[in-house]
Design an enzyme around this catalytic site. Structure first.
Site, short mmCIF file in Angstrom:
data_model
loop_
_atom_site.label_atom_id
_atom_site.label_comp_id
_atom_site.label_asym_id
_atom_site.label_seq_id
_atom_site.Cartn_x
_atom_site.Cartn_y
_atom_site.Cartn_z
CG ASP A 30 -2.05 0.96 1.17
OD1 ASP A 30 -3.19 0.52 1.18
OD2 ASP A 30 -1.79 2.18 1.09
CG HIS A 99 -8.57 -2.88 -2.34
ND1 HIS A 99 -9.48 -2.14 -3.06
CD2 HIS A 99 -8.42 -2.26 -1.15
CE1 HIS A 99 -9.86 -1.10 -2.33
NE2 HIS A 99 -9.24 -1.15 -1.17
CG HIS A 101 -6.83 -2.98 3.28
ND1 HIS A 101 -6.08 -1.84 3.11
CD2 HIS A 101 -8.04 -2.71 2.74
CE1 HIS A 101 -6.81 -0.93 2.50
NE2 HIS A 101 -8.01 -1.43 2.26
#
Ligand code: 5GP
Ligand code: ZN
Length: 136
Positions: A30, A99, A101
């Site tokens: 990220d 997505h 995490h």
């Protein structure tokens, strides 16, 4: 999909710090991590969010999340990992390409994923559970 930043990253049109790639997924660091080693798993196909995703993609994703989480733990010796997935703006989704995490966590690291707890009236939980179950 045109103008989707995660489509471009997932398919290698925009370079990224990649930790994993296969035919269906790319996992990247990220750009604004909650902690160093915060990874995002992106499907290569454009899917807006969890509820629109193909079951086959989702079935393939979790073993990859497991593998990457193991590698994050081994690399960083963190104390835990949050696996998070935001759906919709109200839920904190800011990039509308699915997505997942993976956030390395440490004891007393100050990273917060807070919510204020609510409570149910008598019988309300059973009633609501039944309503949700009816919509499966
Ligand atoms: P969301 O808020 O949608 O669940 O998460 C989006 C995440 O994507 C955020 O944590 C944000 O820092 C990250 N992000 C947004 N744009 C980019 C980018 O161009 N490259 C990378 N590596 N991460 C990005
Ligand atoms: Zn996309």
């Amino acid at each position: 999909m045109e103008n989707c930043i995660f489509c471009k990253i997932a398919n290698g049109e925009i370079p990224s710090a990649t930790v994993y790639e296969d035919a269906n997924f790319r996992a990247i660091l990220d750009i604004a991590p909650a902690a160093k080693g915060h990874v995002l798993l992106l499907p290569k196909a454009h899917i807006k969010n969890l509820t629109e995703a193909d079951d086959a993609v989702l079935s393939a994703a979790l073993p990859v999340v497991k593998r990457i989480s193991g590698a994050i733990g081994k690399t960083l010796s963190c104390d835990g990992i949050n696996v998070l997935q935001n759906n919709g703006e109200a839920a904190g989704q800011s990039v509308f390409h699915l997505h997942i995490h993976m956030i390395p966590r440490y004891v007393a690291d100050g990273v917060t994923i807070p919510w204020e707890t609510k409570s149910y009236e008598d019988g309300e939980a059973a009633e609501l559970a039944e309503k949700i179950a009816e919509n499966l």
